[in-house]
Structures are given as C-alpha cells and as structure tokens.
Design an enzyme around this catalytic site. Structure first.
Site, mmCIF file in Angstrom:
data_model
loop_
_atom_site.group_PDB
_atom_site.id
_atom_site.type_symbol
_atom_site.label_atom_id
_atom_site.label_comp_id
_atom_site.label_asym_id
_atom_site.label_seq_id
_atom_site.Cartn_x
_atom_site.Cartn_y
_atom_site.Cartn_z
ATOM 1 N N CYS A 90 0.856 -1.184 0.000
ATOM 2 C CA CYS A 90 0.000 0.000 0.000
ATOM 3 C C CYS A 90 0.890 1.230 0.000
ATOM 4 C CB CYS A 90 -0.916 -0.002 1.236
ATOM 5 S SG CYS A 90 -1.942 1.470 1.339
ATOM 6 N N LEU A 91 1.077 1.747 -1.169
ATOM 7 C CA LEU A 91 1.927 2.944 -1.288
ATOM 8 C C LEU A 91 1.338 3.821 -2.387
ATOM 9 C CD1 LEU A 91 4.579 4.345 -0.392
ATOM 10 C CD2 LEU A 91 5.741 3.083 -2.184
#
Lengths: 166, 392
Positions: A90-91
């Site tokens: 999750c970036l």
C-alpha cells in the site's frame, strides 16, 4: 506497449550504483521479458528490517511509464503497509500518485523508505497495523524475527531455517 | 571534379599527338616564342589577379570547369579537324608551361604555384580556342567570369562566419596539407600525358617538386602576394562546403550551434530545440511534446508537481500560437520544413491530407522529429500518437 528503451536505460542506471543505493533490478528469473522484473532492496538501518534483503516482483503494465509498475513483495515482511499474506504493497506512488517522472529505482527507494517509516493509519495489513499501534515492542520483535527468518536466506541455509522453525 | 575534367579532355588528344609527334614538336617550337611572349603578358595579369586564380586553381568553384568540359566535348565532336591542329597548339602550351616552370627564376615555390594556376587555365583556354581561336586570352576572360562567382562564395563564407570562427584556430595546421593533395591529384593526370610526349624527366621533376613544395606560399611567406586571400579562411570554408553537402551535415551544423540537448525524463529521448523551449507547467518541469501529449490524453497532470496542466499552456504548445516564433528561431525546424516539403510526395495519402494547408502544416510540424541518426525522421500523427519513420 511498454517503452523498453526507457526500461533498459532504467535498469542500467539503477544497477550502476547498486552498492550505494541498496536497490537493484534484474530480469525476472532467467527470462528475457523486460516487462517482468525482479527488484531487490536492502533493509534500512536502525529498523527491524536491517540486514535483510527483500525481493520484489515487478510487472510493467502496457502503459508504463504512464501507468505505475505493479510491485509486490516476494519476501515475507511484517509491516503495516505490506500484506503479510501476499506481499501486496500500500503505497500511494504505486497507485494514484504515480508520475511518469518516477522510475523503478525511485519506486524501490520509496519502498525502502516505507520500511523505515510505516504508515499504520493507512494500513494494508490490519493485524500488523493494530499490533504496531497497540504493542509496538511485539511488532518490533515480530518484524525482526520475520526479517531473520525470511529476508536473510543467503546467510542462513534452508535446513538451518527449518531446524530453527522446528 | 577539376582533375576529372582535365583527365577526360586531353587523354584522347594525346594519343593523336603521339602519332603526330614530330609535327607537333615542330609546330610547338614555331609557336613557342609567340607563346612565351603571351605567357609573360599573362603572368603579369595573373599577378594582379593572383587572389582570384588561387581559388580558381584549387577547384573551389567547379561548375565553370564542368561546363567547359561539356562544351569542349561538343566542340571536339563538331570540329574534329580543327581541334587536331589546336591540340597541337595545346600541347605546345604545355611544353611552354613546363619549360617556363623549369626556367622560372623565382624558384620552385613560385613554380609550384604557377603550375597550379596554369593547368586549369590551359584546359579552359583550349576549350575557348576550339570555338574562338584565342588561347590565353580565352582563359583570362574565363577567370574574369569567375570573379562574380568568387564574390558570392565569399559572401557565403561570411554568412557562415559562426562556423568559420569555430574552425579557424584548428583549421590552419591540419587543413593546409589538404591543398597539396588536391593539387597533386589534379596535376598528375596531365603530367602523365606529357610523359608520352618524351618530356618524362622534366615532368617528374616538376611533379615531385609540386609534391615537395606542396604549398605555393606559406601564409607567412614574404614572397606571398598581398592579393592572395586568407588561406585559413579559404580552407575552413572548403571544409564547410564539404560538410554542407549532406543532410547529416546540416544537422551536424545545427547541433554544433545548439548546446547538447538534455533528454526527456519520461521517455529518455533527447529533447530537440522545440522540446527544450517548451515549458508546459509553471513548476518548470520539462518534457518532450510526445510525452506531454500522452499525459494530456490521460489524467493531464504534470509529472513534476502532479498539478493539473494549465490547458491554455498546453494549447499554446500544441496549436502553434507561439510556434511560428519558435520555428523562426529554430534552424533545425526550418530545415525540417524544407525536407518535409520535399518528402510529402513520397508518403502516404492520409499524411498528405493532414498537411493540406499551411496552418495545419505548422501544427503538424511539431510532431516531426529527427530520430538522431541522420537517416530517418520520426513522424507522429496528432490525435493518434502513432510513431513511424520516414526515410528520405
């Protein structure tokens, strides 16, 4: 169509200062598919990931570099923003904040930065994020243990690891 | 070119001369006194015109010789009987040339220069003589015709002063040996033909001397006439003319003026002049027009700051509001437009349609890029972002 001229230049640029940056990119496996790559980052110092080497599977979509590369941890990591199940990341820069001015190297460096600066408020793995927020010491211990176990394959042989797990 | 015109001309003539050697030698001796007198007269004229003939002798302006060669071929066909006699005359010119070279009081340096001047002069003179009967008077008038041409060349040289200045410091030492190469090349064929006329030792002597004293005058020579043009300028100019004959050279010339381009951070290809003057976002992030267009098709955010592109700036870049000014500044784009006009007939119909009127033409021109190898041009169609190459 992936801009392979750019990808090749990126690979050359990234691997030129591999020792300093701590990130490198290879073709995945022994294949010659420039749209399926394998990245490696070293665990940042002064974190539970220190000393580990993390493999990242990189797939370049058709629209690269105008679309973000698809990255996923192959090495198991205990991190609030990385799935402990499948290594999904999750970036933001790998999603809506991607810019064609970014490169695979800068993305990998961002992952390295993510390891040293978790974002528990925007978690990928809720369990890890809960542990990070409620019991930081346990989180640190687990993360260190996962690094020892999964990210140091080169230093510890498979048999030793099996022995350790048993 | 010059040497060709000389070789083609006298070669058949010499065979005939060889058959009539005795007669020609006799005729030559008879005419020699007269010719020597004329030659003295001519040389005095030459000294005044040394400047112009220097450039003439070096073959800087080949077209007149080509013309003369054609003219002479025609006249040889027409006036075969007449030309035989004149060939004898011509051979006698050469005899007298060589002898005067040998006897030249000013020594080998001037001699070498004389030979340089004489050979083209004699060939042009003979071409004149076949039609008018004149000999050296013909060649002198020929050189006068060349004057205007030379002035033009000098004007061009001035126009290319930017390049000249760049080459000038370097061109002097390496370029000057070039002249002797050209000299010996252009003079060897005629000297071989003299060998057939039992003048072998003399010729070889002259020839080797021409090679040894390859420079007529060194630039700092005291004997060098004031009227001679600046050699270094001349050399750098001839280098330029060599460089400008090809399309690749044109691009080379453009690139030498422009500083080396940086590359587009998106596609990593070199930014051309239009790209590098294209500033689509206030953050200063530069990219090539193709990547910019691709981004506009998608979310339209600047890769540098992630802000939405200002549509007015984007339009300005793509629709050519400021483009004509850029075009005027950009010499590469001017060349491009010329090349494009020349190649329009050879490309497909839809491409022609998109270039149907000038306003559109200017717009489309934005999407034509040189691929950096000198052999082909990438053409990008607006609205579809198709890349393909046009090989001219």
């Amino acid at each position: 169509m992936v801009d392979f001229a750019r990808v090749q230049k990126e690979l050359a640029d990234c691997n030129r200062d591999m020792a300093i940056s701590g990130v490198s990119i290879m073709l995945h496996g022994n294949g010659n598919d420039l749209s399926h790559l394998s990245g490696t980052i070293t665990g940042p110092l002064a974190t539970p990931y220190e000393g580990g080497t993390f493999q990242i599977d990189i797939r370049l979509p058709e629209g690269y570099p105008f679309e973000p590369p698809k990255m996923q941890f192959v090495t198991k990591v205990w991190h609030p923003n990385i799935s402990s199940q499948n290594g999904a990341i999750c970036l933001d820069i790998l999603k809506d904040q991607w810019s064609p001015a970014l490169t695979l190297k800068t993305a990998l460096l961002s992952l390295q930065a993510l390891l040293s600066a978790p974002e528990p408020d925007d978690p990928q793995d809720a369990v890890v994020a809960q542990q990070y927020l409620r019991d930081y010491q346990t989180f640190m211990g687990t993360a260190r243990y996962w690094t020892e176990t999964f990210a140091k394959r080169s230093s510890i042989g498979t048999e030793e690891k099996v022995q350790k797990l048993l | 070119m010059v040497s060709d015109s000389i070789v083609n001309g006298p070669a058949p003539a010499i065979l005939k001369d060889f058959a009539k050697k005795k007669r020609s030698n006799r005729t030559a001796k008879l005419k020699q006194c007269k010719l020597d007198a004329r030659r003295e007269q001519w040389l005095s004229q030459v000294k005044n015109k040394g400047c112009k003939e220097e450039s003439n002798g070096e073959g800087v302006s080949p077209p007149p010789y080509l013309r003369q060669n054609d003219e002479r071929k025609r006249s040889l066909n027409k006036l075969e009987t007449r030309t035989r006699g004149e060939e004898n005359e011509r051979s006698s010119f050469r005899d007298s040339d060589l002898e005067s070279l040998e006897n030249s009081p000013s020594g080998s340096i001037l001699g070498a220069n004389d030979s340089r001047k004489d050979r083209p002069g004699s060939s042009s003179g003979s071409s004149r003589s076949s039609s008018s009967g004149g000999c050296y008077s013909g060649s002198v008038s020929e050189e006068e015709e060349d004057d205007g041409c030379l002035d033009d060349w000098e004007a061009v040289a001035d126009a290319l002063a930017a390049d000249d200045k760049r080459h000038q410091p370097n061109s002097k030492p390496p370029a000057e040996p070039k002249t002797p190469v050209g000299l010996t090349d252009s003079h060897e064929p005629p000297s071989k033909t003299y060998g057939a006329e039992s003048l072998k030792p003399e010729c070889h002597g002259t020839n080797s001397r021409v090679a040894a004293n390859s420079l007529a005058w060194s630039p700092d020579d005291a004997c060098r006439p004031q009227s001679l043009p600046n050699l270094s300028k001349l050399h750098s100019f001839t280098m330029n003319t060599e460089g400008h004959c090809g399309r690749g050279a044109v691009i080379w010339a453009c690139r030498s003026i422009i500083s080396p381009p940086s590359s587009c951070p998106i596609c990593f290809e070199d930014l051309d002049l239009t790209d590098s003057s294209f500033l689509p976002c206030s953050c200063g992030f530069r990219l090539c027009l193709f990547c910019h267009k691709r981004i506009l098709e998608a979310d339209g955010r600047c890769p540098g700051c992630r802000k939405q592109y200002d549509p007015s700036i984007g339009d300005m870049g793509v629709n050519g509001v400021v483009l004509p000014i850029r075009l005027a500044r950009s010499c590469s784009m001017v060349f491009l437009s010329v090349l494009l006009l020349s190649c329009i007939n050879s490309v497909s119909d839809w491409f022609k349609d998109s270039f149907s009127f000038l306003g559109k033409f200017v717009k489309e021109l934005m999407l034509l890029r040189h691929d950096g190898h000198g052999s082909g041009w990438k053409v990008y169609e607006t609205g579809r972002s198709i890349k393909y190459r046009v090989n001219l």
